[in-house]
Scaffold this motif. Structure first.
Motif, short mmCIF file in Angstrom:
data_model
loop_
_atom_site.label_atom_id
_atom_site.label_comp_id
_atom_site.label_asym_id
_atom_site.label_seq_id
_atom_site.Cartn_x
_atom_site.Cartn_y
_atom_site.Cartn_z
N ALA A 229 0.84 -1.20 0.00
CA ALA A 229 0.00 0.00 0.00
C ALA A 229 0.88 1.25 0.00
CB ALA A 229 -0.92 0.00 1.22
N GLY A 230 0.42 2.30 -0.71
CA GLY A 230 1.13 3.57 -0.71
C GLY A 230 0.86 4.34 0.59
N PRO A 231 1.16 5.62 0.64
CA PRO A 231 1.65 6.42 -0.48
C PRO A 231 3.14 6.22 -0.74
CG PRO A 231 1.52 7.76 1.49
CD PRO A 231 0.94 6.42 1.86
N TRP A 232 3.58 6.64 -1.94
CA TRP A 232 4.97 6.56 -2.34
C TRP A 232 5.49 7.99 -2.44
CZ3 TRP A 232 6.63 1.78 -1.90
CH2 TRP A 232 5.69 0.74 -1.97
N ARG A 233 5.81 8.53 -1.29
CA ARG A 233 6.10 9.97 -1.15
C ARG A 233 7.59 10.22 -0.98
NH1 ARG A 233 2.03 12.69 2.72
NH2 ARG A 233 0.80 12.33 0.84
N VAL A 234 8.07 11.29 -1.64
CA VAL A 234 9.48 11.68 -1.58
C VAL A 234 9.57 13.13 -1.15
CG1 VAL A 234 11.67 11.79 -2.83
CG2 VAL A 234 9.95 10.09 -3.49
N GLN A 235 10.43 13.42 -0.20
CA GLN A 235 10.65 14.79 0.27
C GLN A 235 11.12 15.69 -0.86
OE1 GLN A 235 10.43 16.64 3.25
NE2 GLN A 235 11.08 18.26 1.87
N GLY A 236 10.58 16.90 -0.93
CA GLY A 236 10.98 17.86 -1.94
C GLY A 236 12.31 18.52 -1.62
N GLY A 237 13.03 18.90 -2.67
CA GLY A 237 14.31 19.58 -2.49
C GLY A 237 15.26 19.25 -3.62
N ARG A 238 16.55 19.45 -3.36
CA ARG A 238 17.58 19.22 -4.38
C ARG A 238 18.80 18.56 -3.76
NH1 ARG A 238 19.81 23.75 -8.55
NH2 ARG A 238 17.86 23.12 -9.55
N ILE A 239 19.36 17.63 -4.49
CA ILE A 239 20.64 17.01 -4.13
C ILE A 239 21.59 17.17 -5.32
CG2 ILE A 239 21.85 14.85 -3.64
CD1 ILE A 239 19.43 13.92 -2.08
N SER A 240 22.76 17.71 -5.05
CA SER A 240 23.82 17.78 -6.05
C SER A 240 24.98 16.94 -5.52
CB SER A 240 24.27 19.22 -6.28
OG SER A 240 23.19 20.01 -6.74
#
Length: 429
Positions: free
Chosen positions: A175-186
């Motif tokens: 079962a979800g949700p399939w959530r990813v934290q917002g932002g940026r990785i370099s």
């Protein structure tokens, strides 16, 4: 985007209200990430914080209150005409389909397209130009991985894999949700070579177990697998020109248990499976010591012309020493290395050299001088253990990899440890 495909839909905003009491900004060198006093990025409870990725990325910035939810009608886009982007996208899709139950088709990304969903693009606006570097951008509508080479795309996928809920590793629908934290990785690796070793010589492992190990090291951006195919206790790769190596030498293991060997088809399957996850296999044929399994298989390889009895002890065999002055030794190695080189697309063949303290400098120079030429004749570069360094050519070879192997293997076993974060091949202060 293909002409038959409908335009990307507008995704509803996933920006949530912040429940943060206090925000702590942690800055270490070039690493920047935001966390809340409750241990979660603000407004996105349940997501994996960007700063917990292993190995530790070069730079992380969290977009507070923003998250991306993977949905059933999403697709994965890969730069049109790029085999590397398509390979990375197919790998990611294969990883996600079982646990999510989503179709996740892989579609071509044409120049100028800006779809929602997951996007893997080669070149473009990537700000990280170092080899195997990548930029990962996550907002409410999309996850975008940009890189300048194949390795960078696979590293970006490995990071996204860690940022998804841990249940993404399950091989059944969840079962979800399939959530990813917002932002940026370099991010970009400090070391081009990041290796782990798997010893199937002492204890044989079937293909499915080797693949499980490959999946584990891929998660942490290891890009080379040193596969220890031969040792005193067992010979694990079929050689058509010397069939007794597996008929006799492949039957045993430490304590007389866990014998077996890979057919050439098995080995090719392992190599292809690793390549599909951004990993190069470096096969090892050990010598001039640790050769007891070969010496038990063929009498003519022994100095006295008499075959040894199989060895099942754990420590090094005192009798497993190839005759460095016999011509048949190098005919044998030429045949074995030639067949293995034909099966191995990677640049290196490992040729041993460990625990050779009983060998004279002249013996080491003779052995490695001849075996180096054999390896190069078959279009590969030699790779060896640290004891051989004084007898290896200064250019075109790798030696002394023991410490790198141990450090990265420790990373896989202790993923959250400070040792892992320091030594697993990432750029850090």
């Amino acid at each position: 985007m293909n002409a038959s495909e409908s335009p990307p839909r507008r995704r509803r905003s996933r920006r949530t209200k912040s429940m943060v009491v206090a925000v702590v900004l942690a800055v270490t060198g070039s690493l920047v990430y935001a966390t809340t006093s409750q241990g979660h990025p603000s407004g996105t409870e349940g997501t994996v914080p960007l700063g917990t990725v292993v190995p530790q990325p070069v730079k992380v910035s969290t977009d507070e209150g923003v998250a991306f939810d993977l949905e059933a009608d999403d697709a994965i886009y890969a730069s049109q005409g790029s085999a590397s982007a398509k390979a990375a996208a197919e790998f990611l899709a294969g990883l996600l389909r079982k646990p999510t139950g989503y179709a996740l088709p892989v579609r071509s990304l044409s120049a100028g397209d800006d779809p929602e969903g997951i996007v893997l693009s080669l070149g473009g606006k990537n700000a990280v130009t170092k080899k195997e570097g990548y930029q990962l951008d996550i907002d409410s509508g999309s996850v975008r991985i940009r890189a300048d080479d194949r390795g960078g795309l696979f590293n970006g996928v490995a990071t996204l894999r860690q940022l998804l809920p841990v249940k993404v590793e399950r091989q059944q629908k969840m079962a979800g949700p399939w959530r990813v934290q917002g932002g940026r990785i370099s991010d970009a690796p400090r070391y081009g070579y990041r290796g782990a070793m798997l010893d199937v010589g002492r204890h044989f492992m079937p293909v499915k177990n080797v693949k499980k190990y490959i999946d584990t090291i891929a998660r942490y951006k290891v890009n080379n697998l040193h596969l220890h195919l031969t040792d005193d206790q067992g010979w694990r790769i079929a050689v058509k020109s010397w069939p007794k190596l597996t008929e006799i030498g492949g039957k045993t293991g430490v304590g007389g248990m866990l014998g077996g060997y890979f057919t050439q088809a098995d080995y090719k399957d392992i190599v292809q499976y690793a390549a599909a996850r951004g990993i190069t296999v470096i096969p090892e044929i050990d010598g001039p010591n640790h050769a007891h399994a070969a010496l038990a298989s063929y009498a003519e390889l022994n100095c006295d012309g008499k075959a040894l009895e199989p060895y099942t002890g754990f420590a090094q065999s005192p009798d497993g020493n190839l005759c460095v002055d016999k011509d048949i030794t190098y005919k044998f190695l030429d045949d074995v290395i030639g067949e293995l080189a034909d099966l191995t697309p990677g640049p290196y063949i490992a040729i041993g050299g460990d625990e050779t303290q009983n060998r004279s400098k002249a013996e080491m120079d003779t052995y490695f001088g001849k075996v180096n030429k054999i390896v190069k004749k078959h279009g590969k570069k030699p790779y060896s253990w640290m004891e051989s360094a004084g007898s290896m050519p200064k250019k075109g070879s790798l030696s002394g990899r023991f410490l790198a192997v141990v450090a990265t293997r420790g990373c896989v076993d202790q993923a959250a440890s400070s040792l892992c974060r320091r030594s697993a091949g990432v750029s850090q202060p």
